[in-house]
Write a protein that holds these residues in place. Structure first.
Motif, short mmCIF file in Angstrom:
data_model
loop_
_atom_site.label_atom_id
_atom_site.label_comp_id
_atom_site.label_asym_id
_atom_site.label_seq_id
_atom_site.Cartn_x
_atom_site.Cartn_y
_atom_site.Cartn_z
N GLU A 17 0.82 -1.20 0.00
CA GLU A 17 0.00 0.00 0.00
C GLU A 17 0.86 1.26 0.00
O GLU A 17 0.51 2.27 -0.62
CB GLU A 17 -0.93 0.00 1.21
N ARG A 20 1.87 1.88 -3.50
CA ARG A 20 0.76 2.47 -4.26
C ARG A 20 0.62 3.96 -3.94
O ARG A 20 0.38 4.77 -4.84
CB ARG A 20 -0.54 1.74 -3.94
N GLN A 23 3.25 5.78 -5.83
CA GLN A 23 2.91 5.94 -7.24
C GLN A 23 1.91 7.08 -7.44
O GLN A 23 2.07 7.90 -8.35
CB GLN A 23 2.32 4.64 -7.79
N ARG A 24 0.89 7.12 -6.59
CA ARG A 24 -0.12 8.18 -6.72
C ARG A 24 0.50 9.56 -6.46
O ARG A 24 0.16 10.53 -7.13
CB ARG A 24 -1.26 7.93 -5.73
N THR A 87 2.18 -3.76 -12.65
CA THR A 87 1.94 -2.35 -12.29
C THR A 87 2.95 -1.81 -11.28
O THR A 87 2.89 -0.64 -10.92
CB THR A 87 0.51 -2.09 -11.77
N TYR A 122 -2.25 3.45 -12.11
CA TYR A 122 -2.03 4.40 -11.02
C TYR A 122 -1.40 5.70 -11.51
O TYR A 122 -0.94 6.51 -10.70
CB TYR A 122 -1.17 3.75 -9.93
#
Length: 236
Positions: A17, A20, A23-24, A87, A122
């Motif tokens: 997480e 992620r 990445q965002r 990803t 993303y």
């Protein structure tokens, strides 16, 4: 870009997480304007191979944008510390790319990356990850579509639509071969990215900087005729 076989599992201590979120956060820093084709004198390309399951070899080439002659070519190897997870490719491949880019004596005005830019679930594929973190203009050039749908072609390209937004374009540089998928990495507009990519394709569908980087990554050297390939005086 060849990937050594690897089990899809998260390394110990790695927080999925958190990755992620990173990445965002990087996706929010992507700049969609920047280098223009007329400003580009040197264009680079990077690709990777895996000589073994434990080793990644990054390859970078720098070409003159006007005639696509080779200026410089380098390789660098690093230990693989992250498996292939869809990803999350940038966490696996970025270290080798950073290392080989740092060895270049001629810095490209724009860098083509074998992978996605913002055409990513993303919003931050390998090209955007490298572009934002290294603060260099990058363009993602992929052989396959990762997300979204391709709209109708208008001329030689068609928009890639994901979540109701244009995130890239399918580019048909040759009607006899499959299209390639171009997206903004960082500090370039999609329109300018398409023009830069068009002007770097010599044969087939793969831009010359990426074609040479792939050869260098997989073979470890560019075994080409030096005079015919513009390699005279180039150290590899």
């Amino acid at each position: 870009m060849k990937k050594a076989a690897s089990k899809t599992r998260v390394p110990p201590g790695f927080n999925l997480e958190k990755a992620r979120r990173a990445q965002r956060a990087l996706a929010l820093k992507v700049e969609f304007e920047g280098v223009k084709p007329w400003q580009v004198q040197l264009v680079g390309g990077v690709d990777l191979s895996y000589p073994s399951a434990e080793t990644a070899r990054g390859a970078a080439v720098v070409l003159r944008f006007g005639n696509l002659s080779l200026v410089e070519a380098r390789t660098a190897e690093v230990k693989v510390r992250f498996p292939y997870i869809p990803t999350l490719l940038s966490f696996r491949e970025a270290p080798a790319i950073y290392k080989v880019l740092s060895s270049l004596k001629h810095k490209p005005d724009v860098l083509l990356v074998d992978g996605q830019g913002v055409a990513h679930p993303y919003g931050c594929g390998l090209a955007s990850h490298i572009g934002v973190t290294a603060n260099i203009p990058t363009i993602g050039v992929a052989k396959k579509l990762l997300c979204g749908k391709v709209a109708s072609f208008e001329g030689d390209h068609a928009s890639i639509i994901f979540d109701g937004k244009v995130v890239g374009a399918a580019l048909s540089v040759n009607p006899r071969v499959k299209p390639i998928y171009v997206s903004v990495g960082h500090r370039v507009s999609l329109e300018d990215a398409l023009e830069i990519v068009r002007r770097t394709v010599k044969v087939g569908r793969i831009p010359e900087p990426l074609r040479l980087a792939h050869l260098l990554a997989t073979k470890g050297t560019l075994n080409l005729k030096r005079k015919a390939s513009g390699l005279e005086g180039v150290k590899i």
